[in-house]
Design an enzyme around this catalytic site. Sequence first.
Site, PDB file in Angstrom:
ATOM      1  N   GLU A  37       0.840  -1.195   0.000  1.00  0.00           N
ATOM      2  CA  GLU A  37       0.000   0.000   0.000  1.00  0.00           C
ATOM      3  C   GLU A  37       0.885   1.259   0.000  1.00  0.00           C
ATOM      4  OE1 GLU A  37      -3.844   1.690   0.004  1.00  0.00           O
ATOM      5  OE2 GLU A  37      -3.008  -0.261  -0.515  1.00  0.00           O
ATOM      6  N   TYR A  38       1.933   1.226   0.818  1.00  0.00           N
ATOM      7  CA  TYR A  38       2.868   2.340   0.889  1.00  0.00           C
ATOM      8  C   TYR A  38       3.499   2.562  -0.491  1.00  0.00           C
ATOM      9  CZ  TYR A  38       6.735   5.313   2.377  1.00  0.00           C
ATOM     10  OH  TYR A  38       7.614   6.364   2.505  1.00  0.00           O
ATOM     11  N   SER A  84      33.183  15.766  23.035  1.00  0.00           N
ATOM     12  CA  SER A  84      33.319  14.355  23.318  1.00  0.00           C
ATOM     13  C   SER A  84      32.870  14.141  24.772  1.00  0.00           C
ATOM     14  CB  SER A  84      34.781  14.018  23.129  1.00  0.00           C
ATOM     15  OG  SER A  84      34.931  12.667  22.943  1.00  0.00           O
ATOM     16  N   LYS A 117      24.455   4.609  25.284  1.00  0.00           N
ATOM     17  CA  LYS A 117      25.499   5.198  24.441  1.00  0.00           C
ATOM     18  C   LYS A 117      25.571   4.364  23.172  1.00  0.00           C
ATOM     19  CE  LYS A 117      30.165   6.979  24.465  1.00  0.00           C
ATOM     20  NZ  LYS A 117      30.635   6.398  23.211  1.00  0.00           N
ATOM     21  N   ARG A 138      31.485  14.446  12.663  1.00  0.00           N
ATOM     22  CA  ARG A 138      32.129  15.172  13.744  1.00  0.00           C
ATOM     23  C   ARG A 138      33.493  15.720  13.332  1.00  0.00           C
ATOM     24  NH1 ARG A 138      35.525  14.012  18.003  1.00  0.00           N
ATOM     25  NH2 ARG A 138      35.050  15.233  19.841  1.00  0.00           N
ATOM     26  N   CYS A 426      57.904 -22.570   9.239  1.00  0.00           N
ATOM     27  CA  CYS A 426      58.152 -23.406   8.062  1.00  0.00           C
ATOM     28  C   CYS A 426      59.279 -22.709   7.296  1.00  0.00           C
ATOM     29  CB  CYS A 426      56.892 -23.476   7.200  1.00  0.00           C
ATOM     30  SG  CYS A 426      57.238 -24.054   5.529  1.00  0.00           S
TER      31      CYS A 426
HETATM   32  S1  IVH Z   1      26.012  13.209  24.436  1.00  0.00           S
HETATM   33  C1  IVH Z   1      28.364  17.071  24.754  1.00  0.00           C
HETATM   34  N1  IVH Z   1      24.555  11.031  24.295  1.00  0.00           N
HETATM   35  O1  IVH Z   1      29.397   9.309  22.149  1.00  0.00           O
HETATM   36  C2  IVH Z   1      27.994  15.644  24.867  1.00  0.00           C
HETATM   37  N2  IVH Z   1      26.592  11.094  23.101  1.00  0.00           N
HETATM   38  O2  IVH Z   1      32.122   9.712  23.364  1.00  0.00           O
HETATM   39  C3  IVH Z   1      27.719  15.041  23.544  1.00  0.00           C
HETATM   40  N3  IVH Z   1      27.065   9.095  21.809  1.00  0.00           N
HETATM   41  O3  IVH Z   1      30.542  11.880  20.142  1.00  0.00           O
HETATM   42  C4  IVH Z   1      27.498  13.633  23.586  1.00  0.00           C
HETATM   43  N4  IVH Z   1      25.238   7.994  22.344  1.00  0.00           N
HETATM   44  O4  IVH Z   1      28.533  10.631  19.253  1.00  0.00           O
HETATM   45  C5  IVH Z   1      25.686  11.647  23.908  1.00  0.00           C
HETATM   46  N5  IVH Z   1      23.157   9.188  24.231  1.00  0.00           N
HETATM   47  C6  IVH Z   1      24.272   9.795  23.844  1.00  0.00           C
HETATM   48  C7  IVH Z   1      25.199   9.179  22.977  1.00  0.00           C
HETATM   49  C8  IVH Z   1      26.352   9.881  22.634  1.00  0.00           C
HETATM   50  C9  IVH Z   1      26.371   7.967  21.647  1.00  0.00           C
HETATM   51  C10 IVH Z   1      28.380   9.384  21.199  1.00  0.00           C
HETATM   52  C11 IVH Z   1      28.460  10.763  20.620  1.00  0.00           C
HETATM   53  C12 IVH Z   1      29.745  11.353  21.146  1.00  0.00           C
HETATM   54  C13 IVH Z   1      30.425  10.193  21.768  1.00  0.00           C
HETATM   55  C14 IVH Z   1      31.182  10.633  23.003  1.00  0.00           C
END
Ligand code: IVH
Length: 673
Positions: A37-38, A84, A117, A138, A426
């Site tokens: 359908e989609y 980071s 994460k 990034r 060998c």
């Molecule tokens: S917050 C300023 N939340 O982990 C803080 N990061 O090691 C920004 N990542 O480069 C990061 N899941 O790409 C945040 N729930 C989450 C995440 C997350 C994965 C990654 C992100 C960052 C890296 C840091």
Amino acid sequence: MQHSETPSQRAAHLRADLIEHSHKYYVLDAPTLSDAEYDRLYRELIDLEATHPGLVSPDSPTQRVGAPPAEGFPQVEHEQRMMSLDNAFDSDELRAFLDRASKGLDGEDVEYVCELKLDGVAVAVKYLDGVLVQGATRGDGSVGEDVTTNIRTVRSLPLSVQGVDGQSLDLRAEVVLPKDVFARVNAERESKDTAIFANPRNAAAGSLRQMDPKMASERYLDIWVHGLADPAPLGTLTHDQTLTRLEGMGFKVSPQRQRVGTAEEVIAYCSKWTDARDSLEYEIDGVVVKVNAYRQQRMLGHTTRAPRWAIAFKFPAERVVTRLIGIDVHVGRTGAITPQAIMEPVSVAGSTVAAATLHNEDFIRTKNVMIGDYVVIQKAGDIIPEVIEPVISRRDGSEKAFEMPVVCPSCGTAIVRTEGEVVARCPNSSKCPGQRFEGILHFASRNAMDIDGMGPVVIEELLEAGLISDASDIFRLSEKDLMSIERFQEKSTSNLLRAIEASKNRSFDRVLFALGIRHVGSHVAELLATEMKSSDSLMDAETETLAGIEGIGPRIAESVFEYFKDEDARALVARLQTAGVCVEIGPSTLDSESSVTAVTGKTVVITGKIDGMSRDDVKALIKGGGGKVTSSVSSKTDLVVVGEDAGSKRDKALKLGIATIDVSELLSLLEKG
Ligand code: IVH
């Protein structure tokens, strides 16, 4: 078309329907429409837009796959640095973070948000006036790559959103590849004999940097939004409110997020997901803990690298138990005989493991590993799986001790183990088929000549058909040769021939590395190439000259000298040169593909114990990426790679505001280029 509607109304109607259904399908995972359908609605819109081109809008679902960028991905400067996160590896380090935060807030009550994460590729996605205008990787945090065309192909990302007219939204998100798609992509690559991806993150990174958006689109990437660079446009007061708003706007936001108030709850969340990570469709490598209130986040501030209001709890390396069903012996390209554990396949850290190296006879004796044992195996992220120990309590007496064979498994020549060495070899280096196969495989591999499509299956078939017998023969392969092999069709033939041709431009150091000389890894090859400049002078160099090069020890010097003493080796180099392979340094040999990475021109310090990798490997990686490695941290240092038990160097880096990263971040930086 329904007659009551004008074409423009119908197009708007179809678009709204398709957007709604794709949100239900890709974001909510709860479709209410059949695929057929989609597709019918989608095709109707395509036809309508084809007959009325004026009706096409950039946020139409038909416009996800655009044209490839003309010249690679342009660079983009992030308006707000992409930060980071600092890491915590156990509950003590988590508590230390929570204590620091509480102190920094003068003991105020703090609410935290715990989130998964996601182990993918960090991206920034920008919307202006509610319209998706840019997606960027990034990069080094300040400057990334513009991957808008590929980001647009991610079906779970809305091309436009409501309720933010006149505003600019700068999303922070993670692009991931679901585990099942990863398995499918790798199976496909394996069947085409292209190098498989080590994990879903690498595959996601590769897909995002695909030059052809159509290919990227076929990879079924997914995206999870985890924040905003600047929440002001939404007027929200907490991180959680922002996530809820973003979710309401149609973005995919992790449903596992949880607000908590105590250290115990934070730790419980982390340990719950340490155990439950396998239940998810995506890879996660930890938990992120964030202070919820923006007011408190501002009070805590950030360092140049990472916010002080958040921490990443990293999962420990995953360990599982499986059965060791046998030990195979394998001959490598330098003749080293390596015992290999053959295990009942088991899933660990995102991939299925059925084999692991046991290094050598002594390793097996020391670990007391027997055939038939249950063994503990470990895999940390990308790192190769390793056998940790046998589970002695599960022995039933049927286990058998391993006997090292006395002859080479490939050619039957008696194995030699020189006194004082752990490795058995060998000695039949020029004729052993096993060594020959491994040598050619290494020659064509990614860090060496990088000949795409020349993997183990193809090499095996070419050897069997007698079309190649050493690396130089690769360059003599003709269309007719390849077409004589069953697996090759016209397209795969021309692809492989093109890849072979392209590999002639690899830089001299890579060619040197590709030769597979014992003790000559990428880094040593680079030192030799820079110092000796051409294969002619290298081949004629005495051991003393070689040992005089900084970074080259007597063992390496001897190995290089011995290698080139052999007439066959010299003849091989001559044949490579005749074939047009670069055997000296010069501007024409600059490897444009890998010449610029995130560490190019940067001064890097390595500190602490790097899990699963030798310090030299890490150094080689950095140097391979154009960076310089020094031993002490100073204001001239750009980056510090931090391993376990890092001490004063890490502290000094933090004090000086120098970015610190772990090795997995280094790997992804290098990959991102
Ligand atoms: S917050 C300023 N939340 O982990 C803080 N990061 O090691 C920004 N990542 O480069 C990061 N899941 O790409 C945040 N729930 C989450 C995440 C997350 C994965 C990654 C992100 C960052 C890296 C840091």
